[in-house]
Design a protein around this motif. Structure first.
Motif, short mmCIF file in Angstrom:
data_model
loop_
_atom_site.label_atom_id
_atom_site.label_comp_id
_atom_site.label_asym_id
_atom_site.label_seq_id
_atom_site.Cartn_x
_atom_site.Cartn_y
_atom_site.Cartn_z
N LEU A 162 0.82 -1.21 0.00
CA LEU A 162 0.00 0.00 0.00
C LEU A 162 0.85 1.26 0.00
N PRO A 163 1.36 1.65 -1.15
CA PRO A 163 2.11 2.91 -1.21
C PRO A 163 1.19 4.09 -0.86
N GLU A 164 1.82 5.19 -0.45
CA GLU A 164 1.07 6.38 -0.03
C GLU A 164 1.36 7.50 -1.03
N PRO A 165 0.44 7.74 -1.97
CA PRO A 165 0.72 8.80 -2.95
C PRO A 165 0.77 10.16 -2.25
N ARG A 166 1.81 10.93 -2.54
CA ARG A 166 2.07 12.17 -1.79
C ARG A 166 1.41 13.36 -2.47
N LEU A 167 0.09 13.26 -2.64
CA LEU A 167 -0.64 14.29 -3.38
C LEU A 167 -0.57 15.66 -2.71
N ALA A 168 -0.77 15.70 -1.40
CA ALA A 168 -0.76 17.00 -0.71
C ALA A 168 0.62 17.64 -0.82
N LEU A 169 1.66 16.85 -0.70
CA LEU A 169 3.01 17.39 -0.80
C LEU A 169 3.28 17.91 -2.21
N GLY A 170 2.91 17.11 -3.21
CA GLY A 170 3.16 17.54 -4.58
C GLY A 170 2.50 18.88 -4.88
N GLN A 171 1.25 19.03 -4.42
CA GLN A 171 0.55 20.30 -4.64
C GLN A 171 1.21 21.43 -3.85
N ALA A 172 1.74 21.08 -2.66
CA ALA A 172 2.30 22.12 -1.78
C ALA A 172 3.62 22.66 -2.31
N ILE A 173 4.44 21.80 -2.93
CA ILE A 173 5.76 22.26 -3.36
C ILE A 173 5.78 22.75 -4.80
N ALA A 174 4.69 22.51 -5.55
CA ALA A 174 4.64 23.01 -6.93
C ALA A 174 4.77 24.53 -6.89
N GLY A 175 5.65 25.06 -7.74
CA GLY A 175 5.89 26.50 -7.73
C GLY A 175 7.08 26.90 -6.87
N LEU A 176 7.48 26.01 -5.93
CA LEU A 176 8.65 26.27 -5.10
C LEU A 176 9.80 25.34 -5.51
N ALA A 177 9.50 24.04 -5.56
CA ALA A 177 10.52 23.07 -6.02
C ALA A 177 10.86 23.35 -7.48
#
Lengths: 322, 322
Positions: free
Chosen positions: A190-205
């Motif tokens: 059961l991998p944990e897709p990191r959707l909240a993180l991906g949305q949070a760092i878009a524009g910064l990373a």
């Protein structure tokens, strides 16, 4: 006229998963609108019985893993889930119970991640079950996180913990002792897709991707995209307590952790001056992140410094199907 | 660091197929915009070696068939092709030449139908090759052709000719003599998606679908969608000259033609008063169409009148994978 068996199967198992735009899975295609001001993000990943999952994995976890490895691709782009299509070619003679469990897992994760099935196809194969899923998401223009933005000098970040999936597979295959809580096996299934993180760092990373085929190999993809090298320190790789215990008891497992695949964590790059902002956004997204190295000038090679400070020799860098 | 074999395969074979939005197949997902004022139409179909195509079918025709059966789903909705994603799980040890031929077929049809690959996934399987394709198209709001609009009294139309694919499969399997021009085998291997016709009749036809699993069975789907029955006349079913010759020499082949599958023709309904308009639009689209019966009140049953005027008994109605 009653339904032929194939369509009865679709009606019984898959129609309850259908959402808006799916036309009740009774038409040739789904029809939907992308919300105004959003771009479509789309990816597809397949899973084969005995290759990507174990024949005795619980069927609900197989359904969830199929959805989650695809959601992980959306996470890597910073996108929000919209829906999915799925083609299932089931091994002949598969138990109806197995399909029911598989669908139950999909249904639970549809609710958890806020999406539903739009369409697909079902057939039978004389070989192992072969599952393919196409995931759709949306994103605001300008917020897309790609691999191409890597800059020399960027720090390399990874989410969560690394190596649990690869160790979990070995546990399930009997090659390693299980941890008491079953954490490693669960992480494989059961991998944990990191959707909240991906949305949070878009524009910064500056750049990002998900780690699916092994940290070192996938980092090599970012190097090629950026036209530079990468240096990471094995001692900085974030390990879960059971993974740490295994590596401490057998240091030969360290390469397994770094190259083994099935992590589905986010690997991304950011300017050193943005480290505090990265940590703040990750904390807001509820996802731990760790700095493990940096991008350096030179050929697209990944060098790994071992715990003793010397270069770590790796006989393989990650997973390849061929 | 050289590319791992899996990624070298993708770079060598699949990257040349990539189009706009595909990010060179080097990212986790494709990102694209749906043109303003258009709706997204999306469908997925899988093909398994030995089930949907023959192991000795030329690989370029397998690539084309995979794309065309999906394009046929777009045609059935009246949509215009936009792009596709594909997951390929190749039988272990498959020849590189086979993959090259498969990709050559895709490349030729990409040009012919005006679309390109957006993304996908490649893996290996111990079983037969399993191919899955997700097709994307667009359509103007209000021009969507679905199955649900069937009305009692509508005439039933079908495009092209029926039964060639099913007879062609028997020819390739050695059960029937080949026609001199190889028409039947070619129709099995290379269906013709009726995109121009689908677009032409959208807004005029009441309901439509593509015939993939056998005319009688697929007509049953339209009956269920419309809550009515259907009556067709076998003598009206449009047959190609080689199909006609086979049926004339062995009337037992008539049920094969009517239920055999692999037609990928459009089956649609229209008001009797619109027959002239249907013929005009079909002629403008360059696609022959034929009236074969009508929808009638009653249970969702398909009754077929044989050439002698008596009801034709059919032991099976179409293809089911289960």
């Amino acid at each position: 006229m009653s339904l032929p068996p194939e369509f009865a199967l679709i009606a019984r198992h898959f129609r309850p998963l259908a959402g808006e735009g799916a036309l009740d899975l009774a038409d040739d295609a789904a029809v939907l609108d992308i919300p105004a001001g959003r771009r479509l993000v789309i990816a597809a990943d397949a899973m084969v019985e005995g290759v990507h999952y174990l024949p005795d994995d619980p069927p609900d976890s197989v359904g969830k893993k199929l959805l989650r490895v695809n959601l992980s691709d959306l996470a890597a782009m910073g996108a929000t889930p919209l829906g999915y299509l799925m083609t299932t070619t089931f091994a002949r003679g598969i138990a109806d119970d197995w399909i029911a469990g598989f669908v139950r897992g999909l249904a639970e994760d549809q609710r958890a991640f806020g999406l539903s099935v739009l369409g697909g196809d079902t057939a039978a194969t004389p070989g192992p079950t072969c599952l393919s899923l196409t995931i759709l998401g949306t994103i605001a223009p300008g917020a897309v996180l790609t691999r191409a933005g890597v800059q020399v000098g960027d720090e390399i970040w990874v989410s969560g913990t690394i190596g649990d999936g690869a160790l979990g597979l070995r546990v399930l295959q009997g090659g390693l002792p299980a941890d008491e809580a079953g954490h490693l096996a669960r992480r494989y299934r059961l991998p944990e897709p990191r959707l909240a993180l991906g949305q949070a760092i878009a524009g910064l990373a500056h750049a990002g991707m998900d780690v699916s085929d092994g940290l070192v190999q996938d980092l090599g993809h970012l190097c090629r995209a950026g036209g530079c090298g990468a240096e990471i320190e094995a001692a900085l790789a974030p390990l879960s307590p059971p993974a740490r215990a295994l590596v401490d008891s057998d240091p030969a497992l360290l390469p397994v952790v770094l190259t083994g695949g099935d992590d589905y964590e986010l690997l991304f790059s950011a300017a050193p001056g943005d480290a505090a902002a990265v940590l703040a956004r990750a904390a807001a997204a509820g996802t731990p992140v760790t700095r493990i190295g940096r991008f350096v000038p030179g050929a697209p090679e990944v060098s790994v410094r071992g715990p003793d400070g010397a270069p770590l020799a790796l006989s393989r860098r990650g997973w390849s199907h061929f």
